[in-house]
Design an enzyme around this catalytic site. Sequence first.
Site, PDB file in Angstrom:
ATOM      1  N   SER A   6       5.855 -19.476  31.543  1.00 52.38           N
ATOM      2  CA  SER A   6       6.054 -20.230  30.303  1.00 52.38           C
ATOM      3  C   SER A   6       6.872 -21.486  30.580  1.00 52.38           C
ATOM      4  O   SER A   6       8.020 -21.403  31.030  1.00 52.38           O
ATOM      5  CB  SER A   6       6.782 -19.368  29.269  1.00 52.38           C
ATOM      6  N   HIS A  64       0.665 -21.474  22.624  1.00 50.31           N
ATOM      7  CA  HIS A  64       1.176 -20.467  21.680  1.00 50.31           C
ATOM      8  C   HIS A  64       1.838 -21.194  20.515  1.00 50.31           C
ATOM      9  O   HIS A  64       2.937 -21.723  20.639  1.00 50.31           O
ATOM     10  CB  HIS A  64       2.187 -19.577  22.426  1.00 50.31           C
ATOM     11  N   MET A 135       4.210  -9.903  20.881  1.00 48.73           N
ATOM     12  CA  MET A 135       5.538 -10.455  21.144  1.00 48.73           C
ATOM     13  C   MET A 135       6.495  -9.307  21.452  1.00 48.73           C
ATOM     14  O   MET A 135       6.608  -8.351  20.667  1.00 48.73           O
ATOM     15  CB  MET A 135       6.040 -11.253  19.945  1.00 48.73           C
ATOM     16  N   GLY A 140      11.090 -17.670  19.285  1.00 49.02           N
ATOM     17  CA  GLY A 140      11.967 -18.791  18.991  1.00 49.02           C
ATOM     18  C   GLY A 140      12.818 -19.236  20.162  1.00 49.02           C
ATOM     19  O   GLY A 140      13.242 -20.386  20.224  1.00 49.02           O
ATOM     20  N   PHE A 141      13.042 -18.334  21.132  1.00 48.65           N
ATOM     21  CA  PHE A 141      13.901 -18.690  22.264  1.00 48.65           C
ATOM     22  C   PHE A 141      13.465 -17.957  23.521  1.00 48.65           C
ATOM     23  O   PHE A 141      12.975 -16.820  23.453  1.00 48.65           O
ATOM     24  CB  PHE A 141      15.355 -18.323  21.955  1.00 48.65           C
ATOM     25  N   GLY A 142      13.680 -18.595  24.672  1.00 46.73           N
ATOM     26  CA  GLY A 142      13.482 -17.905  25.935  1.00 46.73           C
ATOM     27  C   GLY A 142      14.757 -17.162  26.297  1.00 46.73           C
ATOM     28  O   GLY A 142      15.776 -17.289  25.606  1.00 46.73           O
ATOM     29  N   GLY A 143      14.714 -16.335  27.347  1.00 47.30           N
ATOM     30  CA  GLY A 143      15.909 -15.675  27.861  1.00 47.30           C
ATOM     31  C   GLY A 143      16.434 -14.530  27.012  1.00 47.30           C
ATOM     32  O   GLY A 143      17.590 -14.130  27.180  1.00 47.30           O
ATOM     33  N   GLY A 174       7.937 -12.396  26.217  1.00 47.02           N
ATOM     34  CA  GLY A 174       9.330 -12.329  25.806  1.00 47.02           C
ATOM     35  C   GLY A 174      10.088 -11.260  26.572  1.00 47.02           C
ATOM     36  O   GLY A 174       9.773 -10.075  26.498  1.00 47.02           O
ATOM     37  N   GLY A 175      11.057 -11.714  27.402  1.00 51.75           N
ATOM     38  CA  GLY A 175      11.850 -10.749  28.173  1.00 51.75           C
ATOM     39  C   GLY A 175      11.045 -10.055  29.257  1.00 51.75           C
ATOM     40  O   GLY A 175      11.385  -8.943  29.681  1.00 51.75           O
ATOM     41  N   GLY A 195       8.941 -16.583  31.239  1.00 45.99           N
ATOM     42  CA  GLY A 195       9.595 -17.884  31.362  1.00 45.99           C
ATOM     43  C   GLY A 195      10.734 -17.844  32.357  1.00 45.99           C
ATOM     44  O   GLY A 195      10.610 -18.308  33.501  1.00 45.99           O
TER      45      GLY A 195
END
Length: 227
Positions: A6, A64, A135, A140-143, A174-175, A195
């Site tokens: 990502s 996405h 998901m 909304g956020f990486g990490g 995600g994660g 990501g």
Amino acid sequence: MIIAPSLLASDHARFGQEAGRASRSGADRLHFDIMDGHFVPNISFGPQVVRAVRPLTKLFFDVHLMCSRPDILLEPFAGAGADEITVHVELGEQVASLIWKIRKLGKKVGLAINPPTAIAEVQPYLDQIDLLLVMTVNPGFGGQEFIHETLPKIQQAETWRREKRLPYRIAVDGGINFQTAAECARVGADTFVSGTTMFRAHNLRAAVKKMRQIVNANDPALADLKV
Ligand code: DX5
Ligand code: ZN
């Protein structure tokens, strides 16, 4: 099994070089997280970034859309070079016409579902999509930390796919690190968006290779062959 780094986790001052790095890494796709500051509490980047890096790689572009008004964005991203466009099932009534419009633009269709949303919400569309994006974090956020409660949804999606003999891919996003990728593969995922674990790795090529080895080793279909 498909590995899709990502771009959100890459160095935003060097998108071109980072797309080139992904291109040389052995990855199968490049994942673009498009956030509008409304559907999710963050803003990322637009079609201009997709258009800028398109000439730099032959990688499949998976866009996405975490956006409340994807209808106004389909043509710009299709024109910029997206190969697949994913919208969220939480958009409700809009979904059927969005799927139709993406198809009409000649692009592959992805449908994403957030952690709190019941998996049954995607059932009406399963025979119309190329990719189901489960998901595994709230978008909304990486990490972020992987949400383990999403694993049964992946399993259910895999059961429907097998029972109804449908061709859609099951992606997780995600994660996704080496541990959680293994857990997702075991319950039927075949496409891994990652990501932080990919772009923050010292050696992206080695990270892609390692993740591919791990998911192949945990692929139920391959496990059956070994017996
Ligand atoms: C989150 C995005 C993800 C995210 C993944 O809303 O959809 O694609 O960038 O990043 P990591 O792997 O760092 O969780
Ligand atoms: Zn994403």
